[in-house]
Design a protein around this motif. Structure first.
Motif, PDB file in Angstrom:
ATOM      1  N   PRO A  27       0.908  -1.326   0.026  1.00 46.90           N
ATOM      2  CA  PRO A  27      -0.006   0.096   0.100  1.00 46.90           C
ATOM      3  C   PRO A  27       0.820   1.250  -0.116  1.00 46.90           C
ATOM      4  O   PRO A  27       0.397   2.335  -0.761  1.00 46.90           O
ATOM      5  CB  PRO A  27      -0.728  -0.116   1.353  1.00 46.90           C
ATOM      6  N   ASN A  28       1.897   1.209   0.877  1.00 48.62           N
ATOM      7  CA  ASN A  28       2.695   2.457   1.100  1.00 48.62           C
ATOM      8  C   ASN A  28       3.567   2.692  -0.291  1.00 48.62           C
ATOM      9  O   ASN A  28       3.589   3.989  -0.890  1.00 48.62           O
ATOM     10  CB  ASN A  28       3.776   2.339   2.190  1.00 48.62           C
ATOM     11  N   HIS A  29       3.981   1.563  -1.056  1.00 47.11           N
ATOM     12  CA  HIS A  29       4.652   1.763  -2.343  1.00 47.11           C
ATOM     13  C   HIS A  29       3.705   2.452  -3.500  1.00 47.11           C
ATOM     14  O   HIS A  29       4.277   2.995  -4.188  1.00 47.11           O
ATOM     15  CB  HIS A  29       5.067   0.185  -2.631  1.00 47.11           C
ATOM     16  N   LEU A  30       2.701   1.681  -3.289  1.00 46.06           N
ATOM     17  CA  LEU A  30       1.644   2.332  -4.447  1.00 46.06           C
ATOM     18  C   LEU A  30       1.460   3.933  -4.326  1.00 46.06           C
ATOM     19  O   LEU A  30       1.214   4.644  -5.152  1.00 46.06           O
ATOM     20  CB  LEU A  30       0.316   1.426  -4.417  1.00 46.06           C
ATOM     21  N   ILE A  31       1.188   4.169  -3.020  1.00 45.62           N
ATOM     22  CA  ILE A  31       0.951   5.715  -2.659  1.00 45.62           C
ATOM     23  C   ILE A  31       2.144   6.354  -3.110  1.00 45.62           C
ATOM     24  O   ILE A  31       2.078   7.424  -3.704  1.00 45.62           O
ATOM     25  CB  ILE A  31       0.759   5.884  -1.147  1.00 45.62           C
ATOM     26  N   THR A  48      10.789  -8.632  -5.859  1.00 43.50           N
ATOM     27  CA  THR A  48      10.141  -9.658  -5.009  1.00 43.50           C
ATOM     28  C   THR A  48       8.907  -9.127  -4.309  1.00 43.50           C
ATOM     29  O   THR A  48       9.259  -8.118  -3.564  1.00 43.50           O
ATOM     30  CB  THR A  48      11.006 -10.304  -4.075  1.00 43.50           C
ATOM     31  N   ILE A  49       7.757  -9.923  -4.604  1.00 40.35           N
ATOM     32  CA  ILE A  49       6.535  -9.148  -4.095  1.00 40.35           C
ATOM     33  C   ILE A  49       5.692 -10.293  -3.497  1.00 40.35           C
ATOM     34  O   ILE A  49       5.546 -11.472  -3.990  1.00 40.35           O
ATOM     35  CB  ILE A  49       5.912  -8.561  -5.303  1.00 40.35           C
ATOM     36  N   LEU A  50       5.122  -9.998  -2.400  1.00 42.88           N
ATOM     37  CA  LEU A  50       4.276 -10.994  -1.540  1.00 42.88           C
ATOM     38  C   LEU A  50       3.090 -10.063  -1.270  1.00 42.88           C
ATOM     39  O   LEU A  50       2.978  -9.186  -0.659  1.00 42.88           O
ATOM     40  CB  LEU A  50       5.095 -11.451  -0.354  1.00 42.88           C
ATOM     41  N   PHE A  51       1.976 -10.769  -1.722  1.00 41.09           N
ATOM     42  CA  PHE A  51       0.551 -10.193  -1.621  1.00 41.09           C
ATOM     43  C   PHE A  51       0.178 -11.190  -0.184  1.00 41.09           C
ATOM     44  O   PHE A  51      -0.098 -12.504  -0.384  1.00 41.09           O
ATOM     45  CB  PHE A  51      -0.393 -10.293  -2.889  1.00 41.09           C
ATOM     46  N   THR A  52      -0.582 -10.457   0.639  1.00 39.45           N
ATOM     47  CA  THR A  52      -1.066 -10.772   1.793  1.00 39.45           C
ATOM     48  C   THR A  52      -2.656 -10.723   2.022  1.00 39.45           C
ATOM     49  O   THR A  52      -3.166 -11.395   2.853  1.00 39.45           O
ATOM     50  CB  THR A  52      -0.560 -10.541   3.056  1.00 39.45           C
ATOM     51  N   ASP A  88      -8.365  -3.455  -1.308  1.00 38.91           N
ATOM     52  CA  ASP A  88      -7.948  -3.764   0.073  1.00 38.91           C
ATOM     53  C   ASP A  88      -6.746  -4.482   0.051  1.00 38.91           C
ATOM     54  O   ASP A  88      -6.139  -5.260   0.867  1.00 38.91           O
ATOM     55  CB  ASP A  88      -9.010  -4.866   0.475  1.00 38.91           C
ATOM     56  N   ILE A  89      -5.873  -4.129  -1.072  1.00 40.90           N
ATOM     57  CA  ILE A  89      -4.529  -4.859  -1.446  1.00 40.90           C
ATOM     58  C   ILE A  89      -3.524  -4.917  -0.275  1.00 40.90           C
ATOM     59  O   ILE A  89      -3.473  -3.632   0.387  1.00 40.90           O
ATOM     60  CB  ILE A  89      -3.985  -4.527  -2.589  1.00 40.90           C
ATOM     61  N   ASP A  90      -2.649  -5.723   0.074  1.00 49.33           N
ATOM     62  CA  ASP A  90      -1.780  -5.269   1.242  1.00 49.33           C
ATOM     63  C   ASP A  90      -0.709  -6.775   0.984  1.00 49.33           C
ATOM     64  O   ASP A  90      -0.698  -7.524   0.056  1.00 49.33           O
ATOM     65  CB  ASP A  90      -2.357  -5.563   2.473  1.00 49.33           C
ATOM     66  N   GLY A  91       0.559  -6.206   1.534  1.00 45.62           N
ATOM     67  CA  GLY A  91       1.606  -7.357   1.246  1.00 45.62           C
ATOM     68  C   GLY A  91       3.089  -6.554   1.375  1.00 45.62           C
ATOM     69  O   GLY A  91       2.999  -5.304   1.970  1.00 45.62           O
TER      70      GLY A  91
END
Length: 291
Positions: A27-31, A48-52, A88-91
């Motif tokens: 979320p912070n990266h997208l903002i 490297t990306i992890l979606f939780t 509601d994406i997070d990770g």
């Protein structure tokens, strides 16, 4: 030659680690970086990306992957990607240059990890249960260390990232049936071959020339590629050509004839037939789907 935006690690906001490493929550990266990443783009670094939490679609080099909790994506420099994500994406996410990893580990390179040895391995890994909790903890550790000013934070981040890569690769090997029978003896040659293709595919399409550069016979090179990815040497060369054609069709605005010429084909009719044979549709049909 193309106009696909290339995102550089030193252009990212909140980058307190110089030009070699970056970490954040998704979320912070997208903002912080939305204007830079809202369109399809390439990186000059490993991601490297992890979606939780949340859902969506992640497109990497024209392959679509589901985004869901437990989705892990590993991208190498040069891959083109874009995504559509739910609110509601997070990770977690972290990026690093090849030098960040390779300068410290003298006896191994980041590209020698199975997931990065070939463009034919999937960029997505789907995990769950205790392993997802464990991976989430490693991502959290990396982010906390990245934001700290503690002694030897560079070394600790590198050690945690190395552990994360090893465990993800072990999981992928076990779950996705990576070809391991000839891995130790064939892998290095295959890496060399892909590097040569990446450097010369615009002008050299001959399998014999690549085999000559590798000081092996064309037959042996074909045996290596078939053993590792079940494709011929010619398949790998031409699929790299078609991938570049797709990128150029979508992102450069060049004409079909210009693209064919840039890829080494003066006869557009021949190139169009080759493209259709490899992708199942003509360049015009492909482009229409993305308009």
């Amino acid at each position: 030659m193309d106009r696909i935006a290339i995102l550089k690690i030193d252009e990212l906001n909140e980058n307190s680690f110089g030009n070699d490493f970056y970490a954040n929550t998704i979320p912070n990266h997208l903002i912080s970086n939305h204007k830079r990443i809202e369109k399809p783009h390439k990186h000059n670094f490993y991601a490297t990306i992890l979606f939780t939490k949340g859902s969506g679609v992640h497109e990497i080099d024209f392959n679509s992957y589901d985004v869901r909790p437990g989705s892990v994506f590993l991208l190498a420099p040069g891959q083109t990607h874009s995504w559509e994500l739910s609110e509601d994406i997070d990770g977690f996410i972290f990026f690093h240059t090849q030098e960040f990893f390779d300068m410290v580990f003298v006896r191994e390179r980041i590209r020698e990890y199975p997931i990065y040895t070939s463009i034919y391995h999937s960029s997505a890994i789907y995990i769950g249960g205790e392993f997802l909790e464990h991976m989430s903890h490693l991502f959290e550790q990396i982010l906390l260390e990245y934001k700290s000013s503690l002694w030897k934070k560079h070394q600790l981040i590198l050690n945690i990232a190395s552990q994360l890569y090893i465990e993800l690769n072990r999981y992928a090997i076990a779950e996705d049936d990576f070809p391991t029978a000839h891995f130790s003896q064939y892998n290095f040659r295959f890496l060399e071959f892909e590097d040569l293709v990446e450097e010369h595919f615009l002008t050299i399409k001959s399998p014999a020339q690549y085999a000559d550069w590798l000081h092996i016979t064309p037959k042996h090179l074909n045996r290596i590629t078939r053993s590792l990815v079940n494709k011929t040497t010619t398949d790998i060369i031409l699929e790299r050509v078609v991938l570049e054609a797709k990128r150029m069709l979508i992102y450069t605005g060049k004409s079909f004839n210009e693209i064919a010429s840039l890829l080494g084909y003066e006869d557009y009719s021949y190139f169009s037939k080759l493209f259709k044979k490899r992708s199942g549709e003509t360049p015009r049909e492909f482009l229409k789907r993305y308009e």
